[in-house]
Design a protein around this motif. Structure first.
Motif, PDB file in Angstrom:
ATOM      1  N   HIS A  35       0.827  -1.211   0.000  1.00 54.45           N
ATOM      2  CA  HIS A  35       0.000   0.000   0.000  1.00 54.45           C
ATOM      3  C   HIS A  35       0.857   1.256   0.000  1.00 54.45           C
ATOM      4  O   HIS A  35       2.089   1.200   0.000  1.00 54.45           O
ATOM      5  CB  HIS A  35      -1.010  -0.002   1.143  1.00 54.45           C
ATOM      6  N   SER A  36       0.172   2.393  -0.001  1.00 58.35           N
ATOM      7  CA  SER A  36       0.808   3.668  -0.344  1.00 58.35           C
ATOM      8  C   SER A  36       1.307   4.469   0.840  1.00 58.35           C
ATOM      9  O   SER A  36       1.553   5.673   0.721  1.00 58.35           O
ATOM     10  CB  SER A  36      -0.185   4.520  -1.151  1.00 58.35           C
ATOM     11  N   GLU A  88      -1.023   8.256  -4.936  1.00 57.77           N
ATOM     12  CA  GLU A  88      -1.274   8.365  -3.499  1.00 57.77           C
ATOM     13  C   GLU A  88       0.022   8.462  -2.700  1.00 57.77           C
ATOM     14  O   GLU A  88       0.119   9.235  -1.750  1.00 57.77           O
ATOM     15  CB  GLU A  88      -2.103   7.177  -3.015  1.00 57.77           C
ATOM     16  N   GLU A 144       0.254  12.130  -0.893  1.00 54.90           N
ATOM     17  CA  GLU A 144      -0.103  12.198   0.517  1.00 54.90           C
ATOM     18  C   GLU A 144       0.904  13.088   1.238  1.00 54.90           C
ATOM     19  O   GLU A 144       2.113  12.924   1.101  1.00 54.90           O
ATOM     20  CB  GLU A 144      -0.119  10.811   1.166  1.00 54.90           C
ATOM     21  N   PRO A 177      -8.901  -0.826  -2.303  1.00 55.23           N
ATOM     22  CA  PRO A 177      -8.728   0.635  -2.260  1.00 55.23           C
ATOM     23  C   PRO A 177      -9.678   1.287  -1.266  1.00 55.23           C
ATOM     24  O   PRO A 177     -10.797   0.831  -1.055  1.00 55.23           O
ATOM     25  CB  PRO A 177      -9.069   1.060  -3.698  1.00 55.23           C
ATOM     26  N   GLY A 178      -9.198   2.355  -0.627  1.00 56.93           N
ATOM     27  CA  GLY A 178     -10.056   3.088   0.290  1.00 56.93           C
ATOM     28  C   GLY A 178     -10.303   2.401   1.602  1.00 56.93           C
ATOM     29  O   GLY A 178     -11.284   2.693   2.288  1.00 56.93           O
ATOM     30  N   PRO A 216      -5.530   4.593   0.672  1.00 58.37           N
ATOM     31  CA  PRO A 216      -6.282   4.822  -0.571  1.00 58.37           C
ATOM     32  C   PRO A 216      -5.962   3.798  -1.652  1.00 58.37           C
ATOM     33  O   PRO A 216      -6.821   3.456  -2.459  1.00 58.37           O
ATOM     34  CB  PRO A 216      -5.845   6.232  -0.992  1.00 58.37           C
ATOM     35  N   ALA A 217      -4.703   3.337  -1.671  1.00 59.02           N
ATOM     36  CA  ALA A 217      -4.284   2.312  -2.635  1.00 59.02           C
ATOM     37  C   ALA A 217      -3.665   1.162  -1.845  1.00 59.02           C
ATOM     38  O   ALA A 217      -2.632   1.332  -1.197  1.00 59.02           O
ATOM     39  CB  ALA A 217      -3.267   2.884  -3.624  1.00 59.02           C
ATOM     40  N   LYS A 237      -7.362  12.144   5.632  1.00 59.56           N
ATOM     41  CA  LYS A 237      -8.760  11.950   5.272  1.00 59.56           C
ATOM     42  C   LYS A 237      -9.328  10.786   6.070  1.00 59.56           C
ATOM     43  O   LYS A 237      -8.638   9.789   6.323  1.00 59.56           O
ATOM     44  CB  LYS A 237      -8.878  11.682   3.783  1.00 59.56           C
ATOM     45  N   ARG A 251     -11.237   7.450   6.930  1.00 59.17           N
ATOM     46  CA  ARG A 251     -11.358   6.178   6.219  1.00 59.17           C
ATOM     47  C   ARG A 251     -12.750   5.583   6.421  1.00 59.17           C
ATOM     48  O   ARG A 251     -13.394   5.811   7.438  1.00 59.17           O
ATOM     49  CB  ARG A 251     -10.274   5.220   6.713  1.00 59.17           C
ATOM     50  N   ASP A 252     -13.169   4.814   5.452  1.00 56.84           N
ATOM     51  CA  ASP A 252     -14.529   4.274   5.409  1.00 56.84           C
ATOM     52  C   ASP A 252     -14.598   2.953   6.177  1.00 56.84           C
ATOM     53  O   ASP A 252     -14.146   1.910   5.696  1.00 56.84           O
ATOM     54  CB  ASP A 252     -14.942   4.073   3.951  1.00 56.84           C
TER      55      ASP A 252
END
Length: 690
Positions: free
Chosen positions: A189-190, A223, A227, A297-298, A302-303, A335, A337-338
């Motif tokens: 991941h990023s 990303e 970031e 993703p997300g 994000p990635a 940001k 996160r979901d």
């Protein structure tokens, strides 16, 4: 009847406490009982709060310690990593004061026993065999480096944060496992702790020449390089609090970050992927190893992707799952996160890779056994969904963010599971993140729509309460009575924050607020919360940092960052009031990239466009054409690398502008006047005082 472990714990701590008190009042500590950094002794209230933790969790379960030590091949007696200038960038030796001896863990009074347990698990470092063909290096950095043995070489998963730590870790593995070439690198991941050390293993030229496969999730480069670009200065300063950068590694200081010990502050780099993983990616054969990817993703990033090794029945959860509750919102700032999407990805992995009897991740230690892994994934899945669902239930009932955080309670099955504990993220700030994700910052109370800033409201509060001496005296009473008031320290912090913002030079107010933050830090189960509180206490006593985190450490990453991102960050650094009434059109020509951009300023706003797009706009001659586009004030002809060095301060601006290293067409004076309109934030701003 009291648990014998708890009774013994309280007895031991009481003896320690009495030796730390100047009198029988446990809330009053003498200056002689502070440590070398000024951190005060734990109070009786802190002793009681931490001792209560022993009865709340199954400390007799020692399986994590068995798993964390399983498969040890070798470890370094001294694990300290230096950069080329001889400066330490990583030091596991700093944590040698920590010794966990089981059950209640004989945690020092100044450390939450649950966090003490997690921090000691993260102390277990070395080279480990996960299974045949899978090895991990843990404790060489914040994250893990995983090595998968291919037919001809090593597949490296997540090459750590910094070049220096990555190189040391890989060399250590080569020494014990045998020297083989790197055939592939996987970035799960990023986030920088999973790719920043890549150039410590191979260069971009070697990737091309040797055909090394670099595999990353779709969106990775965007990303990874963007970031922190826009708000990077503020994030870096806040990170100093979140990770306790200025704190000593002691029982009253930084003991770890929950996710690991802490980030390495070395030299960072990045490699461009040669292959991208997305939802359409088939099972890939990489150097003879079949790898099935799950694109997520997300979620935590994000990635991101997780993956499954069908020939090993092994699942790599990346950072979608880990041995702690993660952040839906991170205290450094990011940001939100979901949580619902995150939970869904975990369930997808649980069912898709149900045959897995080995789990390993980008942090922490592995797990073995199909049933164990299934249960672990269910609990992680349910943790994020519970936080989401119950936070939404409460906010739909009218609860404000602080009320949601206070009211939400995990069910026993989730809260007694150590991997679900808030060692990194917390239930409280994650619940607020769910609120923020749906409803934003405004809680619908008009009083909070346009409140006075803290520096102004503080004076009014202090005056209303009878002056700062009266406020400090009342705060001292509350502090001393904290034994009988669970919320006392939170109230004292709120009260004294007003006092300090009213008079930042008031010694008694600052001293008592620092003591209060000490106690809140000592009681925190979350390592970032502990570091934030103790960093606040440290800065109240010693002042802010002389400088922020050096952006020059990011040079190799910035060289791979699209130039448009730098123009974005120039836009947010433009001093609007200073630029009022000014109009400029500046061309930047990158002589080594055949790229040209036009920057144009009007109405105190900066825009940019490629020269081609700008010419098209000019050609239309419409009413929408921007003022000042017809006349370019100056053209800066510069190589991309020099441009980056100018931005990060490695190349002095005025000296460079008038040297032979670049050329300027048009007015040098206009160019300098244009550049003078931009702020140059240093990342050392105050946090706990105005």
């Amino acid at each position: 009847m009291m648990n014998p472990l708890v009774a013994a714990y309280i007895s031991i701590l009481a003896i320690v406490q009495l030796t730390a008190c100047s009198d029988n009042n446990a809330g009053s500590m003498t200056d002689q009982n502070t440590d070398k950094d000024g951190h005060s002794a734990p109070t009786m209230a802190t002793l009681k709060a931490n001792s209560a933790v022993i009865e709340q969790l199954p400390f007799d379960n020692q399986q994590d310690f068995k798993d964390a030590q399983r498969g040890l091949i070798a470890r370094l007696d001294s694990l300290v990593t230096y950069n080329a200038k001889g400066k330490r960038v990583w030091d596991m030796d700093d944590y040698q004061f920590m010794q966990y001896r089981g059950l209640n863990g004989d945690a020092p009074v100044s450390i939450n026993p649950s966090l003490w347990r997690q921090a000691n698990l993260n102390n277990i470092h070395g080279l480990f065999k996960v299974s045949d063909g899978i090895y991990q290096l843990r404790g060489f950095d914040l994250a893990n480096m995983t090595l998968i043995e291919g037919d001809t070489g090593w597949i490296v998963v997540d090459p750590l944060t910094a070049k220096e730590t990555s190189k040391v870790a890989f060399e250590f593995a080569q020494k014990h496992l045998g020297r083989k070439p790197i055939t592939a690198i996987l970035f799960t991941h990023s986030h920088i702790d999973h790719f920043g050390g890549a150039l410590g293993l191979v260069t971009a030229a070697q990737v091309k020449q040797q055909g090394i496969r670099v595999i990353a999730p779709e969106g990775f480069m965007e990303e990874a390089t963007s970031e922190n670009i826009i708000a990077g200065t503020a994030m870096s300063r806040r990170s100093m609090y979140m990770y306790g950068k200025r704190l000593s590694r002691t029982e009253r200081g930084h003991i770890g970050s929950g996710l690991g010990k802490g980030p390495a502050f070395g030299s960072f780099g990045i490699l461009k992927p040669t292959e991208i993983v997305n939802h359409q990616t088939p099972v890939l054969n990489i150097d003879g190893v079949n790898i099935e990817f799950q694109f997520t993703p997300g979620s935590e990033a994000p990635a991101e992707f997780t993956f499954y090794l069908p020939d090993h029945n092994a699942f790599c959860g990346a950072e979608v799952v880990s041995r702690n509750m993660h952040n839906l919102y991170t205290l450094r700032g990011a940001k939100v996160r979901d949580a619902l999407k995150w939970s869904g990805y975990i369930e997808q992995a649980r069912t898709r890779f149900a045959a897995a009897n080995i789990y390993f991740g980008s942090h922490h230690w592995p797990m073995w056994g199909q049933d164990n892994i299934q249960n672990f994934l269910k609990l992680q899945r349910d943790s994020y969904k519970y936080i989401h669902d119950q936070s939404v239930r409460l906010l739909n009932g009218g609860a404000t963010p602080s009320e949601v955080a206070e009211e939400i309670v995990m069910p026993e099955s989730l809260r007694t599971s150590f991997p679900n504990r808030g060692y990194y993220g917390t239930l409280k700030h994650n619940a607020k993140a769910v609120y923020q994700n749906y409803l934003g910052w405004y809680d619908a109370n008009p009083a909070n729509l346009d409140p006075l800033p803290n520096t102004e409201s503080a004076g009014r509060y202090i005056e209303m309460m009878g002056g700062i001496e009266q406020v400090v005296a009342q705060a001292q009473i509350s502090f001393d009575n904290a034994d009988d008031d669970a919320g006392a320290y939170r109230w004292v912090a709120e009260l004294l924050n007003k006092a300090v913002f009213f008079d930042p030079n008031h010694k008694a107010a600052k001293a008592l607020l620092a003591k209060t933050y000490d106690q809140l830090g000592y009681q925190a189960e979350s390592a970032p919360w502990r570091d934030v509180y103790l960093s606040a206490a440290y800065e109240l006593r010693h002042g802010g940092p002389d400088k922020g985190i050096d952006i020059a450490l990011m040079r190799d990453i910035l060289l791979e960052t699209p130039v448009e991102r730098f123009f974005d960050t120039m836009s947010v650094r433009l001093n609007g009031p200073k630029a009022e009434g000014e109009t400029y059109t500046i061309k930047v020509n990158f002589t080594d990239k055949d790229l040209s951009y036009v920057l144009y300023l009007e109405n105190s706003v900066l825009y940019y466009a490629t020269e081609k797009d700008w010419q098209l706009t000019e050609g239309k001659k419409t009413a929408n054409s921007h003022t000042g586009l017809k006349n370019i004030n100056a053209t800066l002809n510069v190589k991309h690398e020099l441009f980056i060095d100018m931005l990060i301060g490695k190349a002095g601006l005025k000296k460079t502008l008038f040297s032979d290293d670049l050329s300027i067409d048009g007015s040098k004076l206009d160019l300098l006047s244009f550049l003078s309109l931009f702020d140059r934030p240093t990342g050392d701003f105050n946090i706990v005082i105005p």
